[in-house]
Design a protein around this motif. Sequence first.
Motif, PDB file in Angstrom:
ATOM      1  N   ALA A  60      24.292  -9.651 -13.503  1.00  0.00           N
ATOM      2  CA  ALA A  60      24.711  -9.383 -12.123  1.00  0.00           C
ATOM      3  C   ALA A  60      26.152  -8.891 -12.062  1.00  0.00           C
ATOM      4  O   ALA A  60      26.642  -8.543 -10.987  1.00  0.00           O
ATOM      5  CB  ALA A  60      24.562 -10.654 -11.283  1.00  0.00           C
ATOM      6  N   ARG A 147      20.461 -12.304 -13.282  1.00  0.00           N
ATOM      7  CA  ARG A 147      19.343 -12.123 -12.350  1.00  0.00           C
ATOM      8  C   ARG A 147      18.079 -12.311 -13.188  1.00  0.00           C
ATOM      9  O   ARG A 147      17.808 -11.511 -14.090  1.00  0.00           O
ATOM     10  CB  ARG A 147      19.350 -10.713 -11.783  1.00  0.00           C
ATOM     11  N   GLU A 151      12.587 -13.401 -10.147  1.00  0.00           N
ATOM     12  CA  GLU A 151      13.166 -14.372  -9.195  1.00  0.00           C
ATOM     13  C   GLU A 151      12.978 -13.935  -7.739  1.00  0.00           C
ATOM     14  O   GLU A 151      12.951 -14.769  -6.846  1.00  0.00           O
ATOM     15  CB  GLU A 151      14.654 -14.651  -9.494  1.00  0.00           C
ATOM     16  N   GLU A 152      12.837 -12.633  -7.491  1.00  0.00           N
ATOM     17  CA  GLU A 152      12.616 -12.189  -6.108  1.00  0.00           C
ATOM     18  C   GLU A 152      11.129 -12.225  -5.760  1.00  0.00           C
ATOM     19  O   GLU A 152      10.741 -12.776  -4.745  1.00  0.00           O
ATOM     20  CB  GLU A 152      13.188 -10.779  -5.901  1.00  0.00           C
TER      21      GLU A 152
END
Length: 421
Positions: A60, A147, A151-152
């Motif tokens: 990130a 990230r 995860e999304e």
Amino acid sequence: MSCATLAKGLLDLEVARARMIAAAEPIRGEAFVALGQAVGRVLSRDLAARLDMPSIDNSAMDGYALCLAELGERGLAELGERGLPVVMRVPAGAAVSALPEGGCARIFTGAPVPEGADCVIPQERVTLDGEDRMHVRGEAKPGANIRRRGEEYRAGDVLLPSGATLNPAALAMLASQGIAEVPVLPRLTVALISTGDELIEPGEPCLPEQVYNSNREMLKALLEQQGCEVLDLGIIGDTAEALHAALTTARDSADLVICTGGVSVGEEDHVRPVLEALGGLVFHGVAIKPGKPFAFGFLDDGSPEGVPLIALPGNPVASLVGWQLLARPFVQGRQGRTVGPLQRFNVRAGFSRRGNQGRRELLRVVIDWQGEHPVALLSGGQGSHMLRAASQAHGYLMMAADTDVEEGHEYPYLPAGQFVD
Ligand code: AMP
Ligand code: MG
């Protein structure tokens, strides 16, 4: 507002709106369009993710990837003056191998995190010595600035439901999934008719008794903004025969017909009788100001439901309000879109004014943010023919029937932005 206060024979706004939404049969069919052509189109089915998002663990931040687990209980403090040798460099887009034990990797935002690394230290917290060893200020937790894959959302999850309108962020999300084409519902074809013997088109010379056609430009733009195909049938004179012929043509070539003018109850107003002769009236007259002369019905084309007709008032501001509050939700429903409730919140009035008897009034206002609280001020003349105030308004103050506006009191405010998404 209780129905008892409504002017006789007029429908309450919420009732009329609910009836329009309930009557809006979604258009059928499907086409595939490229993302570049898809803004504003409506999805014909649910769209699922093809990839986990993110598809890999990635950084990130610009910084240094290392393995905290390798350092023992005291974490980064364990390193002391020693530092960690920088043994790899991972820019975005580079394939990556595992992190060798005892070293760290120079890494950049979006680059894959090497196997074995469990955190990224931002470069602002790092100094390098002459031997390319990295020294860190402060602490770090496992997982920091990484990230994580999925995860999304995960491949297979629904990203957008059928009926969603494709806005620019939705297009970006689909692009991020590698999707290049999307299944959408057909565009709605809407026939537009302006009625009135007095009307002429802008650009033509005008006699004193003539009136330039302002509704056509407004409704054409509103319909196009909504993603409709507009079939402009021009100006029709005030005779039942001319209107009958125009509505028949419109019915045979469009999914929906919208006309303006001639929808009151004078002898020059032919919309209601012609609609009754050609099919059926659902309702006529809504208890709003402006916008009272509004009719909705179906033109019989031999199919079970027929082709819907929305008759808007002739006065341009009444036509605009009728579009925003009643016609637009119907168009959205017909387009297969999900129709949301009217958005409103309370705002203080910066003026006083007598209320309207028997009808809800939609006052054209601007919001003044200068003081401690936002305050609604009239944006200009409030006549249903007065386009200047309507064109400058930020929204409407919606007054219940028979209610005076008192300066400093709060009333429901409808922001105009909700009518253009
Ligand atoms: P009507 O509903 O036909 O009685 O018209 C009401 C008022 O709106 C009259 O002053 C008309 O001249 C005006 N009007 C009707 N149609 C339009 C239009 N397309 N553009 C501008 N004004 C119009
Ligand atoms: Mg007229």
